[in-house]
Enzyme design. Structure first.
Site, mmCIF file in Angstrom:
data_model
loop_
_atom_site.group_PDB
_atom_site.id
_atom_site.type_symbol
_atom_site.label_atom_id
_atom_site.label_comp_id
_atom_site.label_asym_id
_atom_site.label_seq_id
_atom_site.Cartn_x
_atom_site.Cartn_y
_atom_site.Cartn_z
ATOM 1 N N THR A 1 0.820 -1.219 0.000
ATOM 2 C CA THR A 1 0.000 0.000 0.000
ATOM 3 C C THR A 1 0.855 1.271 0.000
ATOM 4 O O THR A 1 1.917 1.341 0.604
ATOM 5 C CB THR A 1 -0.995 0.034 1.179
ATOM 6 O OG1 THR A 1 -1.673 -1.222 1.280
ATOM 7 C CG2 THR A 1 -2.028 1.133 0.994
ATOM 8 N N GLY B 1 -2.584 -1.160 6.365
ATOM 9 C CA GLY B 1 -3.731 -1.990 6.751
ATOM 10 C C GLY B 1 -4.706 -1.175 7.603
ATOM 11 O O GLY B 1 -5.016 -0.026 7.280
ATOM 12 N N GLU C 1 -5.036 -9.394 -2.966
ATOM 13 C CA GLU C 1 -6.157 -8.667 -2.343
ATOM 14 C C GLU C 1 -7.274 -9.587 -1.891
ATOM 15 O O GLU C 1 -8.149 -9.159 -1.136
ATOM 16 C CB GLU C 1 -6.689 -7.634 -3.339
ATOM 17 C CG GLU C 1 -6.964 -6.284 -2.723
ATOM 18 C CD GLU C 1 -5.699 -5.622 -2.200
ATOM 19 O OE1 GLU C 1 -5.630 -5.349 -1.001
ATOM 20 O OE2 GLU C 1 -4.775 -5.398 -3.000
HETATM 21 N N1 GLY Z 1 -5.024 -4.132 1.406
HETATM 22 C C1 GLY Z 1 -5.239 -3.260 2.483
HETATM 23 C C2 GLY Z 1 -6.510 -2.532 2.391
HETATM 24 O O1 GLY Z 1 -7.032 -2.361 1.310
HETATM 25 O O2 GLY Z 1 -7.029 -2.139 3.415
#
Ligand code: GLY
Length: 603
Positions: free
Chosen positions: A403, A497, A442
């Protein structure tokens, strides 16, 4: 307590002391921050910020610059985001010649392939099936999303905005500290799973340099330039079809995945109305489901505002360096309500009913605020509208490689706040070797196994079970704050996250209300310490060394206070990596999180 305050201020002082004019229109700039008279980009890698700034200087608008920044990040933050992943973009256009003044949100989150139904992961023998390997990848959305935004809201052509990324892919880049640290953690995983070295050979050899990668090493993956050129030439079909599409399927299916060419060709971008709510005189524009970020931030900020209005304002907020006192308790209680409701109610609203209006209803927030008790914290069942009846949860791992968030403002005052991801570091670890990029993992953001927390320790309901075409729930929280005239005042967002939500919220509040270090400037907002609570596990996480947390001698009075309120305290290294821009007296103050080592750029 005094010692801690001094240390923190000293650190900040060092950063400020490093301020120096760096040219190119930057009025002032410390290592990770700068002030720009006209336009700015704050990404978590300098090459990406510069890619966006180059487009801005060439006359591009904020969307053109955002697209250039994102494609560059695909090259220089290959473990965080990229053309194999997905994301969310919140856009504010100011007096745009075609669209006027407006806000919109682009959802280019990955989707579940047609083969992935509700029981898909429950039936897998491999416990890591949703995080590593061919089954973990959703259909990537980044290329479609960026090109959609460019075509509808940008002004430049594909060749122009892709040029900086193609250049970066051809030249390569130096591994920085964050790259080296992320790689070193992943190398341990490879050593623990030796078969991965062959199975995920491209990541092992090209990105981890056979386990030898160190800070300063040059990472060169010119193959990605080929994919970027095909995208520049043919648009989205240059990625979802033809040579690249076939190579994606070969990589995924060769590792047990079930994606098909129909999945790739069928990917569609969703443009949606952003979420809006007020906070202390500002209008906050955030991301609606399948992001949980906008709803959660709306709840948290609503609760904080209610407590301010009740005479709480003089209480120092918890993000002051020495202020882990009642203000931190208030933050934690607000976080707990929001994450309890996230777990119970949120999913992809194209597939399930998500009661967004009810969760942000004024009376509902009044009721939640009334349940905040400044004398004690409570067990999980106390929070949100209906806690999931579960008592255990994994401690959230400090995964922070995946991210990436960036912010852009242009000279007209248009802005883009954009968060993108491939989830874990290097995503599924499945790379497309012919074109030099990694595919996401994902699928793990879905409720892959009922009654089990995901890799971030997040509890999620059956509303977030996977079904074909559905998008997994996300914490990504790209956010824009507008002033009372409807003009952009601040932008923020993060990686990390669930810590995206708590990190972004604390920085935004710091930008809008000040934080006690300095007036609401971007740099001090990022330097101020942040805390994290995600309801389950019922632990309050603070960026203090374990030793300090364990001290029982009363030296750290505020921590004793938090313990006395019933909080179980745990150490956390940092709460999200945040990028932010705020309008200051001398121009746009832009800052990239020192923890990830990015630098802003602009003019
Ligand atoms: N992959 C982390 C989120 O989309 O929250």
């Amino acid at each position: 307590m005094r010692v801690i305050r001094c240390c923190a201020v000293l650190v900040l002082g060092t950063a400020l002391g490093a301020m120096a004019a760096v040219g190119g229109g930057c009025i002032a700039g410390a290592t990770h921050a700068g002030v720009y008279e006209h336009a700015a980009v704050a990404a978590d890698h300098e090459i990406a910020s510069k890619a966006g700034a180059e487009i801005l200087k060439a006359g591009g608008n904020a969307v053109d610059a955002a697209v250039a920044t994102s494609f560059a990040l695909s090259v220089v933050r290959p473990y965080s985001c990229g053309i194999g992943g997905g994301g969310f973009m919140v856009i504010h256009l100011q007096d745009d010649p075609r669209h006027g003044t407006m806000q919109t949100a682009i959802n280019y989150r990955e989707v579940a392939p047609a083969a992935v139904g509700t029981d898909y992961f429950e039936g897998q023998d491999d416990p890591l099936a949703s995080v590593r390997g061919g089954k973990a990848a959703g259909v990537p959305g980044t290329v479609a999303g960026l090109l959609y935004a460019l075509e509808k809201y940008g002004t430049m052509d594909r060749q122009a905005v892709l040029a900086p990324a193609i250049r970066a892919a051809e030249r390569g880049f130096k591994a920085d500290t964050h790259y080296a640290e992320t790689a070193s953690e992943l190398i341990e995983d490879f050593e623990a799973n030796p078969a991965w070295k062959e199975r995920f050979a491209f990541v092992w050899e090209r990105y981890l340099l056979g386990g030898e990668v160190a800070r300063g090493d040059r990472i060169r993956v010119p193959e990605q330039a080929r994919a970027l050129r095909l995208i520049a030439l043919s648009g989205a079909p240059g990625f979802y079809d033809g040579e690249v599409g076939e190579a994606i399927l070969r990589a995924l299916r060769g590792d047990g995945g079930d994606q098909t060419i129909e999945d790739l060709r069928g990917y569609t971008v969703r443009e949606i109305k952003p979420l809006r709510f007020g906070f202390c005189g500002y209008e906050i524009v955030g991301m609606p489901p399948p992001s949980s970020g906008g709803v959660a931030m709306g709840q948290i900020l609503g609760l904080l505002e209610r407590w301010n209005f009740r005479g709480y304002r003089d209480e120092p907020f918890g993000w002051r360096p020495a202020g882990f006192g009642p203000g931190t308790h208030l933050l934690a209680e607000s976080f707990k309500h929001a994450f309890a409701d996230r777990a119970r109610w949120l999913g992809d609203s194209d597939f399930v009913e998500v009661p967004v209006d009810r969760l942000l209803d004024e009376k509902y927030l009044d009721a939640l605020a009334d349940r905040i008790d400044m004398r004690t914290t409570h067990g999980p069942e106390h929070y949100g509208s209906a806690g999931l009846e579960r008592s255990v949860s994994f401690a959230p791992p400090e995964i922070d490689g995946g991210t990436s968030h960036f912010c852009v403002v242009d000279d007209r005052g248009s802005a883009v706040s954009c968060t993108e991801t491939i989830n874990f570091e290097f995503g599924s670890l499945v790379a497309v070797p012919e074109f030099g990029f990694c595919l996401n993992d994902e699928m793990d953001d879905f409720t892959t196994v009922r009654d089990k927390a995901n890799a971030f320790g997040l509890r999620q309901s059956e509303l977030n079970l996977p079904t074909p075409g559905k998008r997994p729930l996300s914490s990504m929280s790209p956010t824009i704050a507008l002033d009372e005239d409807g003009r952009v005042y601040a932008l923020a967002g993060a990686s990390g996250g669930p810590r995206i939500i708590t990190g972004t919220t604390q920085v935004l509040v710091s930008l809008l209300l000040g934080n006690g270090l300095r007036e609401n400037d971007a740099e001090s907002a990022l330097w101020a310490l942040r805390v994290h609570h995600q309801w389950m596990p019922n632990q309050l996480r603070l960026p203090y060394p374990q030793l300090t947390l364990d001290a029982e001698d009363g030296r750290v009075a505020s921590l004793s206070h938090l313990r006395a309120l019933g909080h179980e305290l745990r150490h956390i290294r940092n709460v999200g990596n945040v990028q932010a821009i705020v309008r200051g007296e001398d121009g746009w103050e832009a800052a990239s999180d020192p923890n990830k080592g990015g630098r802003p750029a602009g003019y």
